[in-house]
Write an enzyme that holds these catalytic residues in place. Structure first.
Site, mmCIF file in Angstrom:
data_model
loop_
_atom_site.group_PDB
_atom_site.id
_atom_site.type_symbol
_atom_site.label_atom_id
_atom_site.label_comp_id
_atom_site.label_asym_id
_atom_site.label_seq_id
_atom_site.Cartn_x
_atom_site.Cartn_y
_atom_site.Cartn_z
ATOM 1 N N CYS A 158 -2.852 13.239 -0.058
ATOM 2 C CA CYS A 158 -3.872 12.497 -0.808
ATOM 3 C C CYS A 158 -3.218 11.698 -1.931
ATOM 4 O O CYS A 158 -2.208 12.105 -2.480
ATOM 5 C CB CYS A 158 -4.884 13.450 -1.435
ATOM 6 S SG CYS A 158 -5.900 14.256 -0.220
ATOM 7 N N THR A 192 2.868 4.974 -7.472
ATOM 8 C CA THR A 192 3.038 4.825 -6.039
ATOM 9 C C THR A 192 2.611 3.403 -5.640
ATOM 10 O O THR A 192 1.735 2.829 -6.288
ATOM 11 C CB THR A 192 2.206 5.956 -5.369
ATOM 12 O OG1 THR A 192 2.662 6.185 -4.094
ATOM 13 C CG2 THR A 192 0.746 5.721 -5.357
ATOM 14 N N THR A 250 9.399 -4.346 -4.702
ATOM 15 C CA THR A 250 8.276 -3.420 -4.911
ATOM 16 C C THR A 250 8.263 -2.285 -3.893
ATOM 17 O O THR A 250 7.720 -1.214 -4.169
ATOM 18 C CB THR A 250 6.924 -4.170 -4.824
ATOM 19 O OG1 THR A 250 6.814 -4.780 -3.534
ATOM 20 C CG2 THR A 250 6.796 -5.203 -5.905
ATOM 21 N N ASP A 251 8.855 -2.523 -2.706
ATOM 22 C CA ASP A 251 8.699 -1.541 -1.629
ATOM 23 C C ASP A 251 9.181 -0.138 -2.013
ATOM 24 O O ASP A 251 8.527 0.853 -1.700
ATOM 25 C CB ASP A 251 9.432 -2.011 -0.365
ATOM 26 C CG ASP A 251 8.743 -3.216 0.265
ATOM 27 O OD1 ASP A 251 7.592 -3.510 -0.114
ATOM 28 O OD2 ASP A 251 9.356 -3.862 1.138
ATOM 29 N N THR A 263 11.459 -9.366 -3.932
ATOM 30 C CA THR A 263 10.730 -10.620 -3.700
ATOM 31 C C THR A 263 10.804 -11.571 -4.878
ATOM 32 O O THR A 263 10.870 -12.793 -4.702
ATOM 33 C CB THR A 263 9.243 -10.299 -3.407
ATOM 34 O OG1 THR A 263 9.199 -9.590 -2.181
ATOM 35 C CG2 THR A 263 8.403 -11.549 -3.284
ATOM 36 N N SER A 292 14.637 -4.115 -1.433
ATOM 37 C CA SER A 292 14.652 -2.719 -1.885
ATOM 38 C C SER A 292 14.634 -1.709 -0.745
ATOM 39 O O SER A 292 14.870 -0.525 -0.964
ATOM 40 C CB SER A 292 13.521 -2.451 -2.879
ATOM 41 O OG SER A 292 12.278 -2.406 -2.235
ATOM 42 N N SER A 293 14.395 -2.156 0.482
ATOM 43 C CA SER A 293 14.503 -1.226 1.615
ATOM 44 C C SER A 293 15.945 -0.764 1.794
ATOM 45 O O SER A 293 16.206 0.240 2.453
ATOM 46 C CB SER A 293 14.037 -1.895 2.907
ATOM 47 O OG SER A 293 12.686 -2.248 2.783
ATOM 48 N N THR A 296 0.766 17.000 -1.349
ATOM 49 C CA THR A 296 -0.430 16.520 -0.638
ATOM 50 C C THR A 296 -0.294 15.067 -0.151
ATOM 51 O O THR A 296 0.341 14.241 -0.805
ATOM 52 C CB THR A 296 -1.704 16.657 -1.497
ATOM 53 O OG1 THR A 296 -2.806 16.096 -0.771
ATOM 54 C CG2 THR A 296 -1.606 15.943 -2.832
HETATM 55 N N1 ASP Z 1 10.637 -6.351 0.614
HETATM 56 C C1 ASP Z 1 10.576 -6.597 -0.803
HETATM 57 C C2 ASP Z 1 11.418 -5.553 -1.507
HETATM 58 O O1 ASP Z 1 10.966 -4.465 -1.733
HETATM 59 C C3 ASP Z 1 9.163 -6.552 -1.257
HETATM 60 C C4 ASP Z 1 8.946 -6.880 -2.708
HETATM 61 O O2 ASP Z 1 9.837 -7.033 -3.519
HETATM 62 O O3 ASP Z 1 7.767 -6.994 -3.077
HETATM 63 O O4 ASP Z 1 12.551 -5.832 -1.820
#
Ligand code: ASP
Length: 344
Positions: free
Chosen positions: A282, A169, A93-94, A17, A62-63, A280
């Site tokens: 959790c 996480t 971030t993902d 992002t 990042s997906s 876990t």
């Molecule tokens: N979909 C974005 C990614 O992980 C989300 C992000 O960067 O916050 O590439």
């Protein structure tokens, strides 16, 4: 790339992002080139450091990051290791916690900072969190004490907190404070000053050469348990062709149903040479096999305790070990001990 100033930092831009803009045709966010980021952070030129960059082509959401991309990231660090004092990895971030965990296992004897960061809002937006995240990540990657790196680890810096990568996480798709390290203290907190938590930073043995492990085996699966789980589902997962390692995301301190069919299915997978790792669901705390009857039987079958490992670190560690160990026994031995501070 050659070092020009006293302190040099290589920024590795993978996507995410932070560097995204809205696609005019579809309205969705898509990552674009690194120049877009530097255009929005002119302050970068005020650093007295030698800042250089390497950009993935194409950059990724990042997906779409997978073990091959982890290997590319590690190779860029390996190739530039002697020429830079620290590395900042700009990443979506993902899956950032997966990549940071993977790199922590790949980079043995790391003695320089590898700081992952990104943002929740694109850098071109007025309220972006990307500018602060990037600037402070660079500051941390450059920080030294008596000539040595202050944080020679793979970390995530996000919203004023520096955490160990393989302990972190993603908890929020909304808040700037998106990440958490539930089972390990922050390595630094950022306010007016950057306060380093020196006692919790891992320092490598001196003068050991960086070793980069580049093989992963993705014949793994994560089975998240839920009340009412169906045997057909468990069987379908366990009988996946080529499956070598199964992570079971269990309840609480590592508990699972004691149905006979469930335990029989786990037993038959282990008998065929499979490895089962108990992690876990959790977000904090640890697996304690044997505390309840509902985990005692799994221990008797040879299921391995993931203790307080995160799901992200467990799957990357398992893929790394299956790719690099020479025997099933070695994988089991290594799962059971910390390799890069990922378990207590
Ligand atoms: N979909 C974005 C990614 O992980 C989300 C992000 O960067 O916050 O590439």
């Amino acid at each position: 790339m050659k070092k020009k100033n006293d302190i040099s930092i290589l920024i590795i831009y993978t996507g995410g992002t932070i560097g995204m803009v809205q696609d005019l045709k579809t309205g969705s966010l898509i990552p674009i080139d690194f120049k877009h980021i530097t255009d929005h952070v002119p302050e970068l030129s005020k650093f007295g450091y030698d800042l250089q960059s390497f950009s993935f082509d194409p950059v990724k959401d990042s997906s779409n990051i997978d073990p091959d991309v982890w290997v590319s990231m590690a190779e860029i660090i390996e190739k530039n290791y002697d020429d830079f004092d620290g590395f900042v990895v700009l990443h979506g971030t993902d899956t950032m916690a997966y990549s940071a965990s993977a790199l922590s296992f790949m980079l043995e004897n790391l003695s320089k900072p590898v700081i992952f960061t990104g943002s929740q809002l694109p850098i071109g937006l007025l309220r972006t969190d990307g500018r602060e995240n990037l600037i402070t990540a660079i500051e941390i990657a450059a920080a030294k004490d008596k000539g040595s790196a202050l944080v020679p680890e793979v970390c995530i810096f996000f919203d004023n907190e520096l955490t160990q990568g393989n302990r972190t996480t993603k908890l929020s798709a909304e808040h700037f404070d998106a990440f958490s390290s539930p089972n390990y203290p922050s390595l630094a907190e950022v306010g007016l000053h950057i306060k380093y938590n020196i006692n919790h930073i891992r320092y490598p043995a001196r003068n050991k050469k960086l070793i980069v492990h580049k093989t992963f085996d993705n014949n793994v699966a994560i089975l998240k348990l839920f009340p009412g789980i169906n045997r057909n589902l468990v069987r379908a997962v366990i009988s996946t062709k080529g499956l070598k390692g199964l992570i079971i995301e269990t309840f609480g301190s590592g508990n699972a149903p004691t149905y006979k069919w469930f335990l029989d299915d786990l037993k038959s997978f282990i008998r065929k040479g499979g490895i089962i790792y108990n992690v876990t669901q959790c977000h904090g705390g640890s697996v304690e096999m044997g505390l309840y009857e509902t985990s005692r039987e799994m221990r008797a079958l040879g299921v391995i305790s993931g203790r307080d490992i995160t799901s992200e670190a467990s799957v990357t560690k398992l893929m790394h070990l299956l790719g690099s160990c020479s025997s099933r026994e070695e994988v089991i031995r290594c799962l059971d001990k910390p390799m890069a501070g990922e378990i207590t």
